[in-house]
Design an enzyme around this catalytic site. Structure first.
Site, PDB file in Angstrom:
ATOM      1  N   HIS A  34       0.870  -1.181   0.000  1.00 15.29           N
ATOM      2  CA  HIS A  34       0.000   0.000   0.000  1.00 15.29           C
ATOM      3  C   HIS A  34       0.904   1.228   0.000  1.00 15.29           C
ATOM      4  CE1 HIS A  34       1.047   0.165   4.227  1.00 15.29           C
ATOM      5  NE2 HIS A  34       0.523  -1.044   4.424  1.00 15.29           N
ATOM      6  N   HIS A  37       4.014   1.347   2.320  1.00 14.24           N
ATOM      7  CA  HIS A  37       5.218   0.655   1.821  1.00 14.24           C
ATOM      8  C   HIS A  37       5.889   1.501   0.727  1.00 14.24           C
ATOM      9  CE1 HIS A  37       2.669  -2.992   2.961  1.00 14.24           C
ATOM     10  NE2 HIS A  37       3.749  -3.154   3.705  1.00 14.24           N
ATOM     11  N   GLY A 149       9.192   1.343   8.662  1.00 17.72           N
ATOM     12  CA  GLY A 149       8.124   2.285   8.973  1.00 17.72           C
ATOM     13  C   GLY A 149       8.010   2.518  10.472  1.00 17.72           C
ATOM     14  N   LYS A 151       5.346   3.003  11.709  1.00 21.93           N
ATOM     15  CA  LYS A 151       4.083   2.297  12.008  1.00 21.93           C
ATOM     16  C   LYS A 151       4.339   1.138  12.980  1.00 21.93           C
ATOM     17  CE  LYS A 151      -0.050   0.410  11.133  1.00 21.93           C
ATOM     18  NZ  LYS A 151       0.182  -1.001  11.302  1.00 21.93           N
TER      19      LYS A 151
HETATM   20  P1  AMP Z   1       4.872  -5.132   6.566  1.00 22.34           P
HETATM   21  O1  AMP Z   1       4.674  -5.508   5.138  1.00 22.34           O
HETATM   22  O2  AMP Z   1       3.597  -4.872   7.303  1.00 22.34           O
HETATM   23  O3  AMP Z   1       5.838  -6.026   7.285  1.00 22.34           O
HETATM   24  O4  AMP Z   1       5.568  -3.706   6.528  1.00 22.34           O
HETATM   25  C1  AMP Z   1       6.774  -3.496   5.853  1.00 22.34           C
HETATM   26  C2  AMP Z   1       7.322  -2.163   6.235  1.00 22.34           C
HETATM   27  O5  AMP Z   1       6.397  -1.143   5.881  1.00 22.34           O
HETATM   28  C3  AMP Z   1       7.567  -2.045   7.746  1.00 22.34           C
HETATM   29  O6  AMP Z   1       8.779  -1.368   7.960  1.00 22.34           O
HETATM   30  C4  AMP Z   1       6.379  -1.258   8.198  1.00 22.34           C
HETATM   31  O7  AMP Z   1       6.613  -0.512   9.375  1.00 22.34           O
HETATM   32  C5  AMP Z   1       6.151  -0.322   7.009  1.00 22.34           C
HETATM   33  N1  AMP Z   1       4.781   0.176   7.006  1.00 22.34           N
HETATM   34  C6  AMP Z   1       3.647  -0.549   7.171  1.00 22.34           C
HETATM   35  N2  AMP Z   1       2.580   0.259   7.180  1.00 22.34           N
HETATM   36  C7  AMP Z   1       3.039   1.519   7.036  1.00 22.34           C
HETATM   37  C8  AMP Z   1       2.419   2.811   6.990  1.00 22.34           C
HETATM   38  N3  AMP Z   1       1.099   2.964   7.104  1.00 22.34           N
HETATM   39  N4  AMP Z   1       3.209   3.897   6.805  1.00 22.34           N
HETATM   40  C9  AMP Z   1       4.565   3.748   6.686  1.00 22.34           C
HETATM   41  N5  AMP Z   1       5.206   2.565   6.732  1.00 22.34           N
HETATM   42  C10 AMP Z   1       4.457   1.472   6.907  1.00 22.34           C
END
Ligand code: AMP
Length: 293
Positions: A34, A37, A149, A151
């Protein structure tokens, strides 16, 4: 964009680039990409000659097997999004490539106790799994900078500690801002699992964080925590409130006064019927109170 599945093929490609002195940024993800990412990739593109994004749903960081089973997997759509944004390389390995030894056993990582609280208390073994997969990826990709992130703030804090202090790698570990929907909901791959009514109710998490910013001048952290817990628990679609905490951003220990630390964070985790969601905001950053999410 080139897509690699096998670590040896990616390594072969990257060896040429490393010797030619190109700087490399790495953005690890679990896919279902999204704008959150993609914002990490944009920051990495801005700061490097070349960006590698990985998509791998890492089994060792899921403490709940049903969460792993229902986690969205959309590799071809992810690849299209990465092409559109101009990402150079996508690394999408199989489980066998990352964990050639079937039982996934690994060493125990020193996470400085930062994994004991918050998410760690509710997701046993989660951060060990994160440390394991990110260590494996760092060995394969050897980036100059790793982009994460905010997040997943606790994940950032733990990986920063592991990579820079414990493993003493040269890579920089960089946190990027949280991307939100127009209504404030933090973007997450798990949001697609929510029903429309859950999605509306989930806005309450960011509303409580925003209210924390507004009230920080009038109330102590414990008073705000108590008020926000009450507000969150009054939402019937929140089946369990795992925590609403206000902590020292470095130690992740709760604070009772705003003067206790220069950088303070409010974090929330709540279970809705279809997904467990987390969100957070910096309330005070380097001594300055923040005014907006
Ligand atoms: P994930 O695919 O959920 O493991 O996330 C991959 C990376 O994207 C991680 O470093 C998350 O912290 C970051 N991330 C997920 N959601 C967001 C968001 N809404 N804003 C910024 N970074 C994000």
């Amino acid at each position: 964009m080139i897509i690699y599945h096998r670590p040896a093929d990616l390594d072969h490609h990257l060896q040429h680039l490393r010797t030619s002195g190109q700087s490399m940024g790495f953005v690890p993800t679990m896919g279902a990409l999204h704008e959150g990412h993609l914002s990490l990739i944009e920051v990495a593109q801005h700061e490097n000659d070349l960006v590698v994004c990985s998509v791998f749903v890492n089994p060792t960081q899921f403490n709940d097997p049903s969460d792993f089973d229902k986690y969205p997997r959309e590799l071809s759509t992810d690849a299209e999004k990465l092409v559109d944004i101009g990402c150079d390389l996508l690394f999408a390995p199989s489980e066998a490539d990352i964990y050639p030894h079937k039982n996934h056993q690994s060493e125990v990582y020193d996470l400085g106790g930062l994994d004991e609280r918050l998410e760690g208390a509710y997701r046993p073994g989660h951060f060990q799994g994160v440390a394991q997969v990110v260590s494996r990826f760092m060995d394969i990709v050897e980036p100059n900078s790793l982009y994460l992130g905010q997040k997943d703030y606790q994940q950032f804090r733990i990986l920063h500690y592991l990579i820079t202090q414990v493993q003493q790698r040269k890579a920089k570990v960089i946190a990027c801002p949280i991307m939100r929907e127009a209504n404030g909901l933090a973007m997450s791959s798990r949001n697609v699992l929510l029903t429309d009514t859950e999605r509306e109710a989930a806005v309450l998490l960011s509303e409580c964080l925003r209210q924390t910013l507004q009230e920080a001048h009038q109330h102590t952290p414990p008073a705000i925590r108590e008020a926000m817990e009450e507000k969150l628990l009054s939402e019937p679609l929140i089946r369990e409130l795992d925590y609403f905490e206000i902590v020292n951003a470095e130690t992740l220990e709760p604070v009772s006064r705003w003067s206790e630390a220069d950088t303070i964070l409010a974090l929330v985790a709540a279970k809705f019927p279809s997904a467990r969601l987390i969100d957070n905001t910096l309330v005070k950053e380097n001594g300055q109170f923040r005014t907006s999410l």
